[in-house]
Design an enzyme around this catalytic site. Structure first.
Site, short mmCIF file in Angstrom:
data_model
loop_
_atom_site.label_atom_id
_atom_site.label_comp_id
_atom_site.label_asym_id
_atom_site.label_seq_id
_atom_site.Cartn_x
_atom_site.Cartn_y
_atom_site.Cartn_z
CG ASP A 66 0.10 0.06 2.72
OD1 ASP A 66 0.91 -1.13 2.50
OD2 ASP A 66 -0.58 0.17 3.19
CG HIS A 144 6.16 -1.59 10.09
ND1 HIS A 144 4.41 -1.84 10.70
CD2 HIS A 144 5.88 -1.78 9.09
CE1 HIS A 144 3.56 -1.78 9.81
NE2 HIS A 144 4.09 -2.02 8.74
#
Length: 315
Positions: A66, A144
């Site tokens: 994304d 992350h």
């Protein structure tokens, strides 16, 4: 500077939000910089007044789809539809292999110079990612599931207002020499005098700074990178009630974004990368996330696709 949000949804597009991409307009140099390039980003260009032909640099935070699936198509279209002088790409180590693989297997030719720069070393060692006479870009590693980096784009301080009346009193002949003096440089005139341009300029004018921070759970590196920024664009994938999910998936809640803004002392916070679960009509909406963040950091706004935000020097 002016920021234009091209995609503000996380994971997948929705009817009202495309996936991640933010454009930084630099009108003083007729350039456009892009931060992330999710699927459909080039379609977003067609729906606003941005000019793809002005694209000069692209900064990728991490390799999740994304944030990068729109890049090959956008670069291919740029080669077909304009006379680009070249594009520099900055991002994680796998960016080069990903892009070259897509271009090779699709037999796509990029008809302009394309340079790819790895940012891992600069981010980890707190050195410069990009710098010229006017702008400097730095980065920081985020927390992350895959390597991810936040970016800070900052204008360098500029010389203050040029006192043309004083220059005339000193009998400095007008012409190209004025440009150098306006930049605060020292100039030797034909009559032998050396004039320090700083004596003809008012107080130095601070530049403005924008920080783009996604994807990450709360981390101190982001706080340090964002210190004193004029605008912090920070992911807000989840509401405060979903904090356990945020930690599990290594994303931020609205309150984590606000905590980062408050600890960094930024001027304004823009929430982006919103989960589709907060669409209008649901039990919890994006407006609720803004309310949560505003309770910690009042100057919080909600990013939406095609929102323009002017970033001006603090007074």
């Amino acid at each position: 500077m002016q920021v234009t949000f091209l995609g503000t949804s996380s994971g997948v597009p929705t009817r009202g939000r495309n996936v991640s991409s933010v454009a930084l307009r630099l009108p003083q140099r007729s350039e456009l910089w892009l931060f992330d390039c999710g699927e459909g980003t080039q379609h977003q260009f067609l729906r606003c007044d941005l000019r793809l032909s002005q694209l000069r640099r692209v900064f990728i935070t991490h390799m999740h789809g994304d944030h990068v699936f729109g890049l090959p198509g956008l670069l291919a279209s740029l080669g077909l539809g304009s006379t680009s002088n070249g594009v520099d790409l900055y991002g994680p180590d796998p960016l080069d292999a990903y892009l070259q693989g897509v271009l090779r297997t699709s037999s796509t030719r990029i008809g302009y110079p394309l340079a790819i720069h790895r940012v891992r070393e600069a981010a980890e060692q707190n050195t410069v990612v990009f710098e010229d006479d006017d702008l400097i870009v730095t980065a920081a590693p985020l927390n992350h599931r895959v390597p991810a980096y936040a970016y800070r784009a900052e204008q360098k301080p500029r010389a203050g207002r040029f006192d043309i009346d004083k220059a005339r009193e000193l009998q400095i002949p007008p012409g190209p020499v004025y440009a150098a003096l306006k930049r605060g440089e020292s100039v030797t005139l034909d009559d032998g005098r050396t004039i320090d341009g700083r004596t003809l300029c008012g107080p130095e004018q601070p530049g403005v700074s924008v920080v783009y921070c996604t994807d990450t759970v709360f981390c101190e590196a982001a706080v340090q990178l964002a210190q004193g920024a004029d605008l912090l664009i920070h992911e807000s994938t989840f509401s405060h009630a979903e904090a356990d999910m945020a930690f599990k998936r290594q994303h931020s809640t609205s309150t984590m974004a606000a905590q980062t803004a408050a600890e960094a002392g930024v001027k304004q916070l823009a929430l982006t990368h919103l989960s589709p679960r907060y669409a209008p009509g649901n039990a919890v909406t994006a407006d609720d996330l803004v309310a949560e963040a505003s309770a910690i950091f009042p100057n919080t706004i909600l990013a939406r696709d095609f929102l323009n935000v002017d970033v001006n020097p603090s007074k």
